[in-house]
Design a protein around this motif. Structure first.
Motif: not given
Length: 151
Positions: A75-91, A95-97
């Protein structure tokens, strides 16, 4: 002496101008912003933008995502990439990281694009964790060769 044991370790001191390089590496670590327009380290997804005579190409590096998990809009010469990334199974496990570098959650990245792109012919392809977005230039803005004729 309380810290007497620390003297046993030879840390070594930078010689000559090496101390300047070491100081600069601490202030501007490798992999940090390449210039003042770059985004901070850890931004997700990472993006490369380039151009040819024919088009502007945007590469979105989104390892661990599928094509359906990315929302690409312009929109108006601005490209936007969006989404959602789920945590990995081990995350998700309890557990303590000690260090966690893989970002998760909602994300959004925007890039300002130059004028003169033919948005109606834009294409996006996703393969091996990389989304390539091709934005062709309008015909009137593409370079043309002009034939020089002898008179």
């Amino acid at each position: 002496m309380m810290f007497g044991d620390l003297r046993r370790f030879d840390i070594g001191r930078p010689q000559g101008l090496d101390w300047v390089r070491q100081l600069m590496d601490e202030v501007f670590p490798e992999g940090g912003p390449a210039d003042i327009r770059s985004v901070p380290r850890g931004s997700f997804p990472m993006i490369n933008v380039g151009r040819t005579d024919e088009a502007v190409r945007v590469y979105v590096f989104a390892a661990g995502l599928s094509a359906g998990e990315l929302d690409v809009s312009l929109q108006d010469n601005v490209l936007t990439v969006a989404g959602r990334r789920e945590p990995a199974a081990e995350e998700k496990a309890q557990q303590t990281h000690f260090r966690r570098e893989r970002p998760h959650g909602e994300f959004s990245r925007s890039v300002a694009l130059p004028d003169g792109l033919d948005i109606e012919r834009a294409e996006a392809r996703f393969r091996n964790g990389v989304c390539e977005i091709v934005l062709p230039k309008r015909e009137e803005l593409k370079p043309r060769r002009i034939e020089v004729q002898a008179s």
